[in-house]
Design an enzyme around this catalytic site. Structure first.
Site, mmCIF file in Angstrom:
data_model
loop_
_atom_site.group_PDB
_atom_site.id
_atom_site.type_symbol
_atom_site.label_atom_id
_atom_site.label_comp_id
_atom_site.label_asym_id
_atom_site.label_seq_id
_atom_site.Cartn_x
_atom_site.Cartn_y
_atom_site.Cartn_z
ATOM 1 N N LYS A 35 0.830 -1.210 0.000
ATOM 2 C CA LYS A 35 0.000 0.000 0.000
ATOM 3 C C LYS A 35 0.864 1.259 0.000
ATOM 4 O O LYS A 35 0.627 2.202 -0.749
ATOM 5 C CB LYS A 35 -0.901 -0.023 1.251
ATOM 6 C CG LYS A 35 -2.001 1.001 1.198
ATOM 7 C CD LYS A 35 -2.793 1.032 2.488
ATOM 8 C CE LYS A 35 -3.873 -0.013 2.553
ATOM 9 N NZ LYS A 35 -4.684 0.096 3.775
ATOM 10 N N PHE A 153 -16.603 10.808 11.959
ATOM 11 C CA PHE A 153 -17.971 10.618 11.462
ATOM 12 C C PHE A 153 -17.967 10.719 9.940
ATOM 13 O O PHE A 153 -18.859 11.311 9.335
ATOM 14 C CB PHE A 153 -18.913 11.657 12.087
ATOM 15 C CG PHE A 153 -18.914 11.610 13.596
ATOM 16 C CD1 PHE A 153 -19.552 10.566 14.260
ATOM 17 C CD2 PHE A 153 -18.247 12.557 14.346
ATOM 18 C CE1 PHE A 153 -19.533 10.487 15.650
ATOM 19 C CE2 PHE A 153 -18.227 12.494 15.738
ATOM 20 C CZ PHE A 153 -18.874 11.458 16.391
ATOM 21 N N ARG A 155 -18.385 9.529 6.258
ATOM 22 C CA ARG A 155 -19.111 8.499 5.505
ATOM 23 C C ARG A 155 -18.307 8.151 4.268
ATOM 24 O O ARG A 155 -17.813 9.051 3.591
ATOM 25 C CB ARG A 155 -20.491 9.007 5.045
ATOM 26 C CG ARG A 155 -21.469 9.239 6.154
ATOM 27 C CD ARG A 155 -22.579 10.124 5.670
ATOM 28 N NE ARG A 155 -22.068 11.424 5.230
ATOM 29 C CZ ARG A 155 -22.800 12.341 4.593
ATOM 30 N NH1 ARG A 155 -24.038 12.093 4.284
ATOM 31 N NH2 ARG A 155 -22.280 13.501 4.241
ATOM 32 N N GLU A 156 -18.198 6.858 3.984
ATOM 33 C CA GLU A 156 -17.528 6.471 2.749
ATOM 34 C C GLU A 156 -18.301 7.061 1.580
ATOM 35 O O GLU A 156 -19.531 7.088 1.590
ATOM 36 C CB GLU A 156 -17.479 4.949 2.620
ATOM 37 C CG GLU A 156 -16.413 4.352 3.506
ATOM 38 C CD GLU A 156 -16.298 2.843 3.349
ATOM 39 O OE1 GLU A 156 -16.605 2.315 2.275
ATOM 40 O OE2 GLU A 156 -15.917 2.209 4.336
ATOM 41 N N ASN A 226 -23.540 5.533 15.546
ATOM 42 C CA ASN A 226 -23.705 4.535 14.485
ATOM 43 C C ASN A 226 -24.849 3.575 14.795
ATOM 44 O O ASN A 226 -25.620 3.208 13.918
ATOM 45 C CB ASN A 226 -22.404 3.749 14.280
ATOM 46 C CG ASN A 226 -21.467 4.460 13.314
ATOM 47 O OD1 ASN A 226 -21.749 5.575 12.881
ATOM 48 N ND2 ASN A 226 -20.356 3.837 12.973
ATOM 49 N N LYS A 269 -34.510 5.312 4.635
ATOM 50 C CA LYS A 269 -34.703 4.687 3.322
ATOM 51 C C LYS A 269 -34.762 3.176 3.508
ATOM 52 O O LYS A 269 -33.786 2.555 3.941
ATOM 53 C CB LYS A 269 -33.575 5.058 2.369
ATOM 54 C CG LYS A 269 -33.786 6.425 1.728
ATOM 55 C CD LYS A 269 -32.852 6.605 0.557
ATOM 56 C CE LYS A 269 -31.899 7.713 0.819
ATOM 57 N NZ LYS A 269 -30.512 7.481 0.857
ATOM 58 N N ALA A 270 -35.928 2.606 3.163
ATOM 59 C CA ALA A 270 -36.089 1.153 3.293
ATOM 60 C C ALA A 270 -35.441 0.476 2.095
ATOM 61 O O ALA A 270 -35.262 1.083 1.047
ATOM 62 C CB ALA A 270 -37.574 0.824 3.357
ATOM 63 N N GLY A 275 -25.028 -2.070 5.055
ATOM 64 C CA GLY A 275 -23.821 -2.895 4.953
ATOM 65 C C GLY A 275 -22.626 -2.029 5.261
ATOM 66 O O GLY A 275 -22.734 -1.021 5.945
ATOM 67 N N CYS A 278 -18.770 -0.460 8.833
ATOM 68 C CA CYS A 278 -18.975 0.297 10.076
ATOM 69 C C CYS A 278 -20.195 -0.191 10.848
ATOM 70 O O CYS A 278 -20.067 -0.724 11.948
ATOM 71 C CB CYS A 278 -19.096 1.771 9.764
ATOM 72 S SG CYS A 278 -17.634 2.392 8.939
#
Ligand code: UGA
Length: 447
Positions: A35, A153, A155-156, A226, A269-270, A275, A278
């Site tokens: 990496k 905090f 978010r990807e 989370n 959101k349903a 996934g 996190c």
């Protein structure tokens, strides 16, 4: 300030390059030689919007460098951010062995005062262990280290944006000096004096709150946040089950609920459920923390159970509409656990593909970013160059990740190339009336 960021994963790489961009001199350390070689060659190990430019620009300016040498990084820096992984152990607890290894090395090699900041998501009381471990392994006098918690905090998919425009910066400290150092580090963000890599001109919108608390509370804020967001998702998915049974529409219910500011419209959101690396692991870890301290966090166990059952729900829908699954060809649009990322860890799409393959289905899949990672995990399926190619001859199409570009497809062409124009919209993302008008059979989640 001279800062060492240990761990060049999603959190470390974003944190390191953003800190460099706001004026610090950052060295990013990772023990994965491959990496570091890649990063030093100007290539990226992950896809994250705006990150590549940040890394290139700051390397060029000399404010960002990469190395495998932790002792050098630690020696040259006043502040050390711990951003290494805390993956789940068999029993769901967070594996802290990477954190411990780094702390021992920092303790053993540091020759001046260091502020050690935990940024990885860790169980409450990790700060105390870090403090103790630093003192045990340090060759210097006691009191040579300060320890703080600064949960992330990010978010990807919008991590760079989240770094520059956070709602709050939470820090857990046990003295004023540490608070001041951290405030100084984030000053350009707090005062809005940074050059934003995302927007060409940033409106001086509301400034983020610098929330200062004790170490343990800061650690808990991360797990509690989370878990709460995951609870919202499972809650709306449970409501979706009721909606389907009575003929209501979960999207309308969520919209109506979200108008109440106490509830808020986000995270309602349903669909196929949550996934990523996190929510699933943090929920399990939080349940374990509860157990460790004698509290049965049954609420979170149920949240997990509802989320796992989303894949069963999708399987049932496909069985009901396709009748026999064996031998059927199913096209997948989206593999990543959410849009704008190539991350497939705990992605609902990947789990659903595994289950369908067990039933004897042939899978054809497309994702704008995640196909490389997906094909190394499930090499046996067909990966297409574009959505039209994967739709060819398919008896069903599953929309598993809501990439915005899927909205702009030529859906008439999609219908023509499919053997049966059937859509399972796992994210309630496509305009139902538009696709049904084109002749598709459309099935959503919770509606
Ligand atoms: C999450 C948190 O949102 C971040 O604040 C946190 O820093 C991060 O975890 C972390 O702990 O590092 P992330 O996992 O990148 O960020 O993604 P989210 O945008 O939160 O989405 C998580 C999952 O929930 C995705 O699979 C998404 O599709 C799903 N989701 C989200 C829903 O099913 N419904 C929703 O309404 C919202």
């Amino acid at each position: 300030m001279n800062i060492c960021v240990v761990g060049a994963g999603y959190v470390g790489l974003v944190t390191g390059s953003c800190l460099a961009d706001i004026g610090h001199r950052v060295i990013c350390i990772d023990n994965d030689e491959g990496k570091i070689r890649l990063l030093n060659a100007g290539q990226m190990p992950i896809y994250e919007p705006y990150l590549e430019d940040l890394v290139q620009q700051n390397r060029k300016r000399g404010s960002l460098s990469f190395s495998t040498d932790l002792s050098r990084g630690a020696k040259d820096s006043e502040v050390i951010f711990i951003c290494v992984g805390t993956p789940p152990l068999e029993n769901g607890e967070a594996d802290l062995s990477f954190v411990e290894k780094v702390i021992r090395e920092v303790g053993a090699t540091a020759d001046s005062h260091k502020l050690v900041v935990e940024k990885s998501t860790v169980p409450v009381q990790t700060g105390e262990y870090i403090n103790r471990t630093l003192k045990i392994y340090s060759r210097e006098e006691k009191g040579h280290f300060d320890v703080a918690s600064n949960p992330e905090f990010l978010r990807e998919g919008s991590a760079v944006l989240d770094f520059f425009h956070p709602d709050r910066i939470v820090i857990g400290v046990d003295n004023r000096r540490t608070e001041d150092v951290l405030r100084q580090i984030y000053l350009p963000i707090l005062e809005g004096t940074f050059r934003c890599p995302v927007h060409s001109s940033c409106l001086p919108a509301t400034r983020p709150l610098f929330f200062v608390t004790d170490l343990k509370s800061a650690e808990l804020i991360k797990h509690a946040s989370n878990s709460f967001l995951a609870t919202k998702i499972s809650f709306i998915n449970a409501i979706g089950e009721i909606c389907e049974r009575v003929g209501a529409d979960v999207q309308k219910v969520a919209e109506g609920m979200g108008l109440d500011p106490r509830i808020g419209k986000e995270f309602l959101k349903a669909g196929l459920g949550f996934g990523g690396f996190c929510f699933p692991k943090d929920l399990q870890a939080f349940v374990c923390i509860g157990e460790k301290y004698g509290y049965d966090f049954a609420l979170l166990k149920e949240v997990e159970k509802i989320n796992k059952s989303r894949i069963d729900v999708a399987m049932e829908k496909l069985k009901k509409h396709l009748w026999v699954l064996r031998g059927k060809t199913i096209a997948f649009l989206g593999l990543a656990f959410k849009p704008q990322t190539d991350d497939i860890r705990f992605a609902p799409a990947m789990e659903l593909i595994r289950r369908l393959r067990e039933e004897g289905c042939h899978i054809r899949a497309f994702d704008p970013q995640a196909m490389k990672k997906a094909s190394s995990e499930i090499p046996e399926i067909f990966y297409g160059r574009d959505p039209y190619e994967v739709a060819e001859g398919a008896e069903a199409l599953v929309l598993a990740t809501e990439w915005p570009e899927f909205l702009d497809l030529d859906w008439d062409k999609m219908r023509r190339v499919m053997a049966r124009p059937f859509i399972l919209d796992g994210r309630n993302f496509l305009p139902r009336s538009r696709v049904t008008a084109l002749g598709f059979e459309y099935v959503g989640m919770g509606r």
